[in-house]
Write an enzyme that holds these catalytic residues in place. Structure first.
Site, PDB file in Angstrom:
ATOM      1  CG  LEU A   1      38.786  21.444  61.824  1.00  0.00           C
ATOM      2  CD1 LEU A   1      37.630  20.537  62.233  1.00  0.00           C
ATOM      3  CD2 LEU A   1      38.576  21.975  60.419  1.00  0.00           C
ATOM      4  CG  ASP A   2      38.070  28.557  62.677  1.00  0.00           C
ATOM      5  OD1 ASP A   2      37.015  28.231  63.248  1.00  0.00           O
ATOM      6  OD2 ASP A   2      38.085  29.057  61.536  1.00  0.00           O
ATOM      7  CG  MET A   3      36.815  28.349  69.574  1.00  0.00           C
ATOM      8  SD  MET A   3      37.328  29.580  70.803  1.00  0.00           S
ATOM      9  CE  MET A   3      36.349  29.070  72.219  1.00  0.00           C
ATOM     10  CE1 TYR A   4      33.677  31.409  68.364  1.00  0.00           C
ATOM     11  CE2 TYR A   4      35.664  32.195  67.304  1.00  0.00           C
ATOM     12  CZ  TYR A   4      34.806  32.188  68.381  1.00  0.00           C
ATOM     13  OH  TYR A   4      35.088  32.953  69.493  1.00  0.00           O
ATOM     14  CB  THR A   5      35.719  25.392  61.748  1.00  0.00           C
ATOM     15  OG1 THR A   5      35.871  26.685  61.151  1.00  0.00           O
ATOM     16  CG2 THR A   5      35.473  24.362  60.646  1.00  0.00           C
TER      17      THR A   5
END
Length: 241
Positions: free
Chosen positions: A108-112
């Site tokens: 999951l990316d940093m902003y998810t």
């Protein structure tokens, strides 16, 4: 009992099987003091000494499966070259310390935010992440503006996200909040391309302002606050597979 070197490394939670193959080809793995670069190499964990980047790899028999509700602001990796907070730090904060090494299953990316599984079981990681097994991932998505039926149909049928046409997805409008200038969607996919949901929405002209993975298969994180984790039960693991 002999097994392939890359499978052994994955089963010990060192990294995924694919990443283990890359490391072997790069000469980062030694068997009984000798660098091994053949992917077909088989080893006996009970007899052979395995070194990964010159560190011994113990034969861990206990398999660990963790369910984490990832907050925004953490990167999904074991170590980060820019010293950003990683999801591994959350395992030290909540609950009892993890005695065995685990790795994130997918990303999951940093902003998810949302559901993330961590494990040291290479076969399990392979089955969850490989597209051929078609395990669904469900996301709660907030985009700017009021989405149209035409945009939803495009997302359902598949869109071009840059040299790749996504496969059909399940998409439904949860709520359109015109006064706030946003739309809330639920999107279910069974692929795992980099930043796929964000890129899908961008392909129909919608910018994602919030993204949360709510489910993998039928598994959810409703019982976990952001940043908290727990062990998966045997029944949950079997149902997921």
């Amino acid at each position: 009992m002999e097994e392939r070197l890359q499978k052994f490394l994955a089963n010990q939670g060192i990294c995924s099987r694919r990443k283990a193959e890359e490391r072997i080809l790069e000469g980062k793995v030694k068997v009984n003091g000798q660098v091994v670069t053949e992917l077909g190499t088989k080893i006996d964990p009970e007899k052979d000494e395995i070194l990964y980047e010159d560190r011994p790899v113990a034969n861990q028999m206990e398999k660990v499966y963790i369910l984490l509700n990832k907050p925004i602001g953490y990167v999904t990796t074991v170590k980060d070259q820019f010293n950003r907070p990683t999801v591994m730090e959350l395992l030290k904060i909540h609950g009892k310390p993890i005695k065995t090494a685990v790795v994130p299953v997918g990303r999951l990316d940093m902003y998810t935010s949302g559901l993330l599984i961590l494990s040291n079981d290479g076969d399990f990681i392979y089955k969850i992440t490989h597209p051929k097994h078609e395990i669904t991932k469900t996301y709660q998505v907030t985009v700017r503006g009021s989405v149209t039926k035409e945009e939803i149909e495009k997302l359902k049928q598949g869109v071009d996200i840059g040299e790749y046409i996504t496969k059909p997805a399940e998409v439904r409008i949860m709520k359109i909040e015109e006064e706030k200038g946003i739309s809330r969607l639920e999107i279910t996919i069974h692929e795992g391309k980099n930043r796929q949901v964000r890129r899908m929405c961008e392909a129909v002209g919608r910018k994602v302002v919030a993204l949360h993975r709510s489910k993998i298969g039928d598994m959810n994180v409703k019982d976990l606050k952001l940043g908290q984790w727990r062990y998966l039960s045997k029944r949950e693991i079997e149902k997921l597979l």
